[in-house]
Design an enzyme around this catalytic site. Structure first.
Site, PDB file in Angstrom:
ATOM      1  CG  HIS A  92      -3.865   4.646   3.516  1.00  0.00           C
ATOM      2  ND1 HIS A  92      -4.689   3.674   3.017  1.00  0.00           N
ATOM      3  CD2 HIS A  92      -2.987   4.004   4.329  1.00  0.00           C
ATOM      4  CE1 HIS A  92      -4.337   2.497   3.503  1.00  0.00           C
ATOM      5  NE2 HIS A  92      -3.307   2.667   4.302  1.00  0.00           N
TER       6      HIS A  92
ATOM      7  CG  ASP B 222       2.386  -5.483  -0.532  1.00  0.00           C
ATOM      8  OD1 ASP B 222       3.014  -4.709   0.217  1.00  0.00           O
ATOM      9  OD2 ASP B 222       1.243  -5.250  -0.947  1.00  0.00           O
ATOM     10  CG  MET B 223       7.803  -7.033   3.090  1.00  0.00           C
ATOM     11  SD  MET B 223       9.101  -8.104   3.696  1.00  0.00           S
ATOM     12  CE  MET B 223      10.074  -6.933   4.656  1.00  0.00           C
ATOM     13  CB  ALA B 224       4.215  -3.563   7.004  1.00  0.00           C
TER      14      ALA B 224
ATOM     15  CE  LYS C  91      18.653 -10.007  10.092  1.00  0.00           C
ATOM     16  NZ  LYS C  91      18.498 -11.443   9.738  1.00  0.00           N
TER      17      LYS C  91
ATOM     18  N   GLY D  65       3.382 -14.361  -2.816  1.00  0.00           N
ATOM     19  CA  GLY D  65       2.221 -14.021  -3.619  1.00  0.00           C
ATOM     20  C   GLY D  65       1.255 -15.177  -3.791  1.00  0.00           C
TER      21      GLY D  65
END
Length: 374
Positions: free
Chosen positions: A124, A182-184, A232, A314
């Site tokens: 991780h 920045d995304m899951a 998606k 951001g």
């Protein structure tokens, strides 16, 4: 972005970083590598990404104790061509492998215009923005991908296949105002659920399924999260798994050892980091001027809600960072108790706190451009 609310105390960022540093150093990390990991964790908290901040440290320390994470890995760099290479993380903390990969990607890009680095035998690595912004500070466009064990249901499925598999893309601006997505690919980070379990609070409905394929608000019963955006997010998560696993020789989704399973088992995680040298295409300063113009025009758009502002990707995190540098970082009281038990066991100084507040511990910062990482 849905959130969880827990009782917390505000802790000065420098104090929190020093506390994490002493725990990591005591766990036998090299001092400079301990400092890097501590910095990455506290930076996540400063930016409001509490799911990937200091709350992950007890887990890291336990894995080091059980030897599934090496405190002092011997990482290897393998050049594979003028613009490509691979980092073998040697089962160390993922932050170390990711920084090494990002720096090599920048070096390759300086020589050939673009650099792509795959990662194997990692673990991780925390929030990807830390590495994407590191590349942006070099005046380059950054791409960062990682994958994890199966936590997210494919669209239409009642059981998971891929992980939360995040993506980060950065574009450098001026005066530290860079675009940073920045995304899951899940509806929320798994570690937000883990934080809720630690603090003993429920999660919102519509996030997760239990072992019977039924919806649940109990974080201790969660076996899978939904993807964001239906098909998606589901499709994007699968392709990120392909990039991280197949190029680096890592296992794919269902075959990855669980983060919160057998803590003596190594994770074997992969990843992919890319950098594009803007100067090969156009003047860097001119590019940054155009980013600044985009930011200005974006922020000048009429908001849906009177009195609010349309924030660029951001910006919510940058604003939260400014706020928390002044006010302190909210840390859950149960997490603080866990920290101080670890410190006592090791003969270290406890984390002293004064102010107790009810605080939203987030998986990001509430806005349409929230970071949401694995």
């Amino acid at each position: 972005m849905p959130q969880i609310e827990v009782e917390s105390a505000l802790v000065d960022a420098t104090q929190l970083k020093q506390f994490c540093l002493q725990l990591l150093t005591e766990a036998d990390l090299h001092p400079e590598e301990a400092a890097l990991v501590a910095d990455s964790l506290v930076e996540s908290n400063l930016r409001g990404i509490d799911s990937h901040g200091v709350a992950r440290l007890p887990h890291y320390l336990e894995r080091i104790r059980q030897q599934s994470i090496k405190a002092r890995p011997t990482m290897q760099w393998e050049p594979l061509g003028e613009a490509v290479g691979r980092v073998d993380g040697d089962h160390g903390l993922g932050q170390l492998a990711m920084v090494k990969a990002a720096d090599h990607a920048v070096e390759l890009a300086r020589g050939s215009g673009a650099g792509w680095v795959s990662i194997c035998n990692s673990s991780h690595c925390g929030a990807l923005a830390y590495y994407g912004l590191r590349i942006a500070r070099e005046g380059m466009i950054g791409f960062v991908f990682t994958h994890v064990d199966p936590m997210v249901t494919p669209h239409g499925s009642a059981e998971p296949f891929c992980g939360t598999n995040p993506v980060c893309i950065t574009a450098p601006g001026k005066n530290e105002q860079s675009l940073c997505l920045d995304m899951a690919t899940s509806i929320t980070p798994w570690n937000t659920v883990a934080n809720a379990a630690t603090e003993g609070v429920s999660i919102p409905s519509g996030w997760a399924l239990d072992a019977n394929g039924e919806g649940t608000t109990d974080p201790n019963e969660v076996t899978a999260l939904f993807p964001f955006g239906g098909f998606k997010g589901s499709g994007l998560g699968l392709l990120i798994d392909v990039l991280c696993a197949l190029l680096g020789g890592a296992p794919i989704g269902p075959d990855i050892p669980k983060m919160y399973g057998d803590l003596s088992q190594r994770r074997l995680l992969g990843g992919l980091v890319g950098a594009i040298d803007i100067s090969r295409f156009t003047d860097v300063s001119g590019f940054q001027d155009r980013i600044a113009e985009i930011i200005q025009r974006w922020g000048a758009l009429k908001p849906l809600t009177t009195g609010e502002k349309v924030l660029y990707p951001g910006e919510p995190e940058a604003l939260k960072r400014e706020e928390r540098l002044q006010t302190g970082i909210p840390v859950g009281l149960k997490l603080i108790a866990q920290f101080n038990a670890l410190a006592e066991q090791r003969g270290l100084q406890p984390l002293d706190v004064e102010t107790s507040v009810a605080e939203e511990i987030t998986s990001g910062v509430t806005s349409s451009t929230t970071e949401s990482v694995s």
